[in-house]
Design an enzyme around this catalytic site. Structure first.
Site, PDB file in Angstrom:
ATOM      1  N   CYS A  25      36.125  19.836 -30.095  1.00  0.00           N
ATOM      2  CA  CYS A  25      35.926  21.132 -29.426  1.00  0.00           C
ATOM      3  C   CYS A  25      34.560  21.747 -29.717  1.00  0.00           C
ATOM      4  O   CYS A  25      34.239  22.810 -29.217  1.00  0.00           O
ATOM      5  CB  CYS A  25      37.052  22.103 -29.791  1.00  0.00           C
ATOM      6  SG  CYS A  25      38.631  21.611 -29.069  1.00  0.00           S
ATOM      7  N   HIS A  75      35.301  30.954 -14.489  1.00  0.00           N
ATOM      8  CA  HIS A  75      34.153  30.085 -14.266  1.00  0.00           C
ATOM      9  C   HIS A  75      32.953  30.473 -15.124  1.00  0.00           C
ATOM     10  O   HIS A  75      31.801  30.349 -14.706  1.00  0.00           O
ATOM     11  CB  HIS A  75      33.791  30.012 -12.775  1.00  0.00           C
ATOM     12  CG  HIS A  75      34.769  29.171 -12.022  1.00  0.00           C
ATOM     13  ND1 HIS A  75      35.981  29.664 -11.598  1.00  0.00           N
ATOM     14  CD2 HIS A  75      34.724  27.876 -11.662  1.00  0.00           C
ATOM     15  CE1 HIS A  75      36.639  28.702 -10.993  1.00  0.00           C
ATOM     16  NE2 HIS A  75      35.904  27.595 -11.014  1.00  0.00           N
ATOM     17  N   GLU A 136      45.787  27.429 -23.340  1.00  0.00           N
ATOM     18  CA  GLU A 136      44.585  26.631 -23.091  1.00  0.00           C
ATOM     19  C   GLU A 136      44.951  25.374 -22.304  1.00  0.00           C
ATOM     20  O   GLU A 136      44.177  24.914 -21.485  1.00  0.00           O
ATOM     21  CB  GLU A 136      43.945  26.202 -24.417  1.00  0.00           C
ATOM     22  CG  GLU A 136      43.044  27.229 -25.003  1.00  0.00           C
ATOM     23  CD  GLU A 136      42.170  26.675 -26.108  1.00  0.00           C
ATOM     24  OE1 GLU A 136      41.213  27.372 -26.464  1.00  0.00           O
ATOM     25  OE2 GLU A 136      42.418  25.570 -26.628  1.00  0.00           O
TER      26      GLU A 136
END
Length: 150
Positions: A25, A75, A136
């Protein structure tokens, strides 16, 4: 009068990277977030009020969450604002427009804390933020509860 909880679901796409993290990550990667917002309160009891029987209008909750969270984070690339990341930010921001720099590591848990403060500040009188859930992935989520954070 009964206390009632209302929940509305939202979704947005966002990318992040965990600065200094020792796993995958640390790389820029994205998620299709699912976000559940639960508020609580006592329904309006005045029969002359067109909102009689409502804790709050779902449309008002939608507007608050869209203004504070979805329209900002959808986004977007979310990065921790830091001296170490300054050069990366400069390079990316020269090419991309929706980069959000936050003062925390952009984990699901920290994002929830940020989101809770943003939403709670905008709720109408008599309505309180009760809980948030941020997925997530389809199988991984974090939760925030007001009672745990009083």
């Amino acid at each position: 009068m009964a206390v009632i909880r209302l929940t509305k679901e939202f979704s947005f796409e966002a990318a992040h990277a965990l600065e200094g993290y020792d796993g995958p990550c640390r790389e820029i990667h994205g998620h299709s977030y699912r976000f559940f917002v639960t508020v609580k309160g006592t329904p309006v009891t005045d029969p002359a009020d067109p909102k009689c029987g409502m804790v709050m209008d779902f449309g008002v909750l939608k507007r608050i969450v869209n203004d504070e969270i979805v329209s900002r984070f959808d986004h977007a690339l979310v990065l921790k604002a830091s001296e170490a990341g300054e050069e990366l930010y400069k390079v990316l921001s020269a090419r991309f427009g929706n980069i959000i720099r936050v003062d925390y590591q952009p984990t699901c848990e920290n994002m929830l804390t940020d989101f809770a403060a943003r939403i709670a500040a905008r709720l109408p009188e008599g309505v309180r933020l009760h809980a948030l859930r941020l997925h997530e992935t389809a199988t991984s989520f974090a939760e925030w509860f007001a009672d745990d954070n009083a």
